[in-house]
Design a protein around this motif. Structure first.
Motif, PDB file in Angstrom:
ATOM      1  N   ILE A  23     -16.661  -5.833  -3.883  1.00 25.72           N
ATOM      2  CA  ILE A  23     -16.901  -4.473  -4.867  1.00 25.72           C
ATOM      3  C   ILE A  23     -15.900  -3.573  -4.692  1.00 25.72           C
ATOM      4  CG2 ILE A  23     -18.633  -2.867  -5.210  1.00 25.72           C
ATOM      5  CD1 ILE A  23     -20.677  -4.893  -4.570  1.00 25.72           C
ATOM      6  N   VAL A  24     -15.388  -3.210  -3.441  1.00 23.75           N
ATOM      7  CA  VAL A  24     -14.457  -2.077  -3.307  1.00 23.75           C
ATOM      8  C   VAL A  24     -13.247  -2.773  -3.518  1.00 23.75           C
ATOM      9  CG1 VAL A  24     -13.125  -0.909  -1.490  1.00 23.75           C
ATOM     10  CG2 VAL A  24     -15.714  -1.293  -1.194  1.00 23.75           C
ATOM     11  N   TYR A  25     -12.654  -3.879  -3.641  1.00 20.16           N
ATOM     12  CA  TYR A  25     -11.398  -4.045  -4.092  1.00 20.16           C
ATOM     13  C   TYR A  25     -11.374  -4.448  -5.500  1.00 20.16           C
ATOM     14  CZ  TYR A  25      -8.669  -4.492   0.244  1.00 20.16           C
ATOM     15  OH  TYR A  25      -8.094  -4.064   1.555  1.00 20.16           O
ATOM     16  N   SER A  26     -12.574  -4.515  -6.221  1.00 19.89           N
ATOM     17  CA  SER A  26     -12.492  -4.816  -7.658  1.00 19.89           C
ATOM     18  C   SER A  26     -12.134  -3.277  -8.307  1.00 19.89           C
ATOM     19  CB  SER A  26     -14.021  -4.735  -8.088  1.00 19.89           C
ATOM     20  OG  SER A  26     -14.919  -3.601  -7.929  1.00 19.89           O
ATOM     21  N   PHE A  27     -11.835  -2.401  -7.566  1.00 17.87           N
ATOM     22  CA  PHE A  27     -11.075  -1.093  -8.015  1.00 17.87           C
ATOM     23  C   PHE A  27      -9.869  -1.008  -7.625  1.00 17.87           C
ATOM     24  CE2 PHE A  27     -15.847  -0.287  -7.792  1.00 17.87           C
ATOM     25  CZ  PHE A  27     -16.218   0.580  -8.882  1.00 17.87           C
ATOM     26  N   ASN A  28      -9.303  -2.118  -7.128  1.00 18.05           N
ATOM     27  CA  ASN A  28      -7.833  -1.995  -6.872  1.00 18.05           C
ATOM     28  C   ASN A  28      -7.183  -2.495  -8.142  1.00 18.05           C
ATOM     29  OD1 ASN A  28      -5.287  -2.234  -5.352  1.00 18.05           O
ATOM     30  ND2 ASN A  28      -5.675  -4.709  -4.984  1.00 18.05           N
ATOM     31  N   VAL A  29      -5.938  -1.471  -8.228  1.00 19.43           N
ATOM     32  CA  VAL A  29      -4.863  -1.662  -9.281  1.00 19.43           C
ATOM     33  C   VAL A  29      -3.601  -2.109  -8.534  1.00 19.43           C
ATOM     34  CG1 VAL A  29      -3.566  -0.355 -11.064  1.00 19.43           C
ATOM     35  CG2 VAL A  29      -5.697   0.149 -10.758  1.00 19.43           C
ATOM     36  N   GLY A  30      -3.631  -3.637  -8.483  1.00 16.08           N
ATOM     37  CA  GLY A  30      -2.405  -4.340  -7.877  1.00 16.08           C
ATOM     38  C   GLY A  30      -2.044  -5.560  -8.484  1.00 16.08           C
ATOM     39  N   ARG A  31      -1.048  -6.471  -7.753  1.00 15.43           N
ATOM     40  CA  ARG A  31      -1.042  -7.760  -8.222  1.00 15.43           C
ATOM     41  C   ARG A  31      -2.010  -8.519  -7.629  1.00 15.43           C
ATOM     42  NH1 ARG A  31       1.982 -12.122  -6.636  1.00 15.43           N
ATOM     43  NH2 ARG A  31       2.848 -13.471  -8.468  1.00 15.43           N
ATOM     44  N   LEU A  32      -2.296  -8.618  -6.393  1.00 11.44           N
ATOM     45  CA  LEU A  32      -3.099  -9.525  -5.673  1.00 11.44           C
ATOM     46  C   LEU A  32      -4.478  -8.819  -5.161  1.00 11.44           C
ATOM     47  CD1 LEU A  32      -0.573 -11.724  -3.606  1.00 11.44           C
ATOM     48  CD2 LEU A  32      -1.873 -12.358  -5.898  1.00 11.44           C
ATOM     49  N   LEU A  33      -5.329  -9.498  -4.923  1.00 12.57           N
ATOM     50  CA  LEU A  33      -6.600  -8.854  -4.570  1.00 12.57           C
ATOM     51  C   LEU A  33      -6.716  -8.310  -3.020  1.00 12.57           C
ATOM     52  CD1 LEU A  33      -9.829  -8.344  -5.051  1.00 12.57           C
ATOM     53  CD2 LEU A  33     -10.089 -10.638  -4.139  1.00 12.57           C
ATOM     54  N   ILE A  34      -5.871  -8.853  -2.130  1.00 11.19           N
ATOM     55  CA  ILE A  34      -5.785  -8.388  -0.935  1.00 11.19           C
ATOM     56  C   ILE A  34      -4.997  -7.508  -0.504  1.00 11.19           C
ATOM     57  CG2 ILE A  34      -6.830 -10.749   0.279  1.00 11.19           C
ATOM     58  CD1 ILE A  34      -4.005 -11.538   0.851  1.00 11.19           C
TER      59      ILE A  34
END
Length: 307
Positions: free
Chosen positions: A57-68
């Motif tokens: 859920i936290v990483y769903s707000f990540n604006v980047g190329r990869l999830l990690i």
């Protein structure tokens, strides 16, 4: 002589308060340990189970190329459900097939549950055993058995409807859900008095009228709960869907599984978060419906677990 005889007896009798104090000291320590050890263990178990979900859920707000690979906070990943055709199509396929499978499973499971509750006989234990077999059979076994069957019907027998990806997914997703709905509806009607339906027949109501005016309203909370559970179960059906799907009808779980090869992207977590919220909302609605119907907390938990 009497005083001398009583005095040793008084000295020999242990004090009750002393005995209780001694036993209390022996039992107080284990109780104190269990009082904080069990909540601590339960907390660790819940953290172990739900921490990965919280990370997604936290990483769903990540604006980047990869999830990690965290870049910065934003809502761009959630827009992928509209802007990216592959993601949008996979979500729509899951919602469409899940809804159709839920309707099919609810219709068939409701009729089966009513039949088991209102027309008991020697066939009921055998039918319950068949439903139990469906419930406990591993999904991989269902998938391996279902794939050649739909291929045989679609290609060898020439029934083109079984070549359609939506039809295949609906059949695969509704197999397990039919058993769940049957259990829930039967359990609901078994606990209700059948004389209400007999009274309707005594008043010269036709069987179809009795079904729609009396039986179905009595079973409606279980029917709605079974429908919502069937829908949630269809959303995350991965194994069977991966086997029976055809090109152009890839559901969301299979899309996520295939995305592992190229690396998970933030939109995977974003759409998964949306699906999680949708699933939790459906389960909360199930609990509300069952609570309004008078079920206890234990009955609601048993229904949620598919019992």
């Amino acid at each position: 002589m009497t005083v001398v005889a009583e005095r040793p007896a008084e000295q020999a009798d242990p004090s009750p308060s002393t005995t209780r104090a001694g036993s209390g000291q022996r039992t107080r320590a284990p109780r104190n340990v269990s009082r904080w050890l069990l909540p601590l263990w339960a907390t660790l178990v819940f953290v172990f189970l739900f921490l990965p979900i919280a990370v997604v859920i936290v990483y769903s707000f990540n604006v980047g190329r990869l999830l990690i690979s965290w870049d910065h906070f934003g809502f761009d990943s959630f827009a992928a459900i509209v802007t990216k055709p592959a993601v949008r199509d996979a979500v729509l396929v899951s919602l469409r097939t899940g809804l159709i499978a839920a309707v099919l499973a609810t219709a068939l499971g409701t009729l089966a549950g009513i039949a088991m509750a209102r027309t008991p006989g020697k066939w009921v234990p055998w039918f319950l055993g068949l439903l139990l077999l469906i419930s406990v059979t591993p999904e991989i076994v269902d998938a391996v058995a279902l794939l050649p069957w739909v291929v045989f019907l679609g290609q060898d027998l020439g029934l083109s409807i079984f070549n359609d990806g939506t039809v295949r997914l609906v059949i695969g997703q509704s197999l397990f859900s039919i058993a769940i709905v049957s259990y829930i509806v039967r359990a609901r009607l078994v606990g209700l008095d059948a004389r209400l339906e007999e009274a309707s027949a005594d008043l010269y109501a036709k069987p179809l009228t009795t079904f729609f005016k009396v039986t179905l309203p009595l079973a409606m909370p279980a029917v709605l709960a079974g429908f919502l559970l069937s829908f949630t179960l269809g959303l995350d059906n991965t194994i069977v869907s991966a086997f029976v799907q055809v090109s152009g009808t890839t559901p969301w779980p299979v899309y996520v599984l295939s995305a592992l090869r190229s690396g998970l992207r933030p939109e995977i977590a974003a759409v998964s978060t949306i699906m999680l919220v949708l699933t939790l909302g459906a389960l909360a609605l199930v609990a509300l419906v069952l609570k309004k119907a008078g079920d206890s907390a234990a009955d609601i938990a048993r229904t949620m677990a598919g019992g």
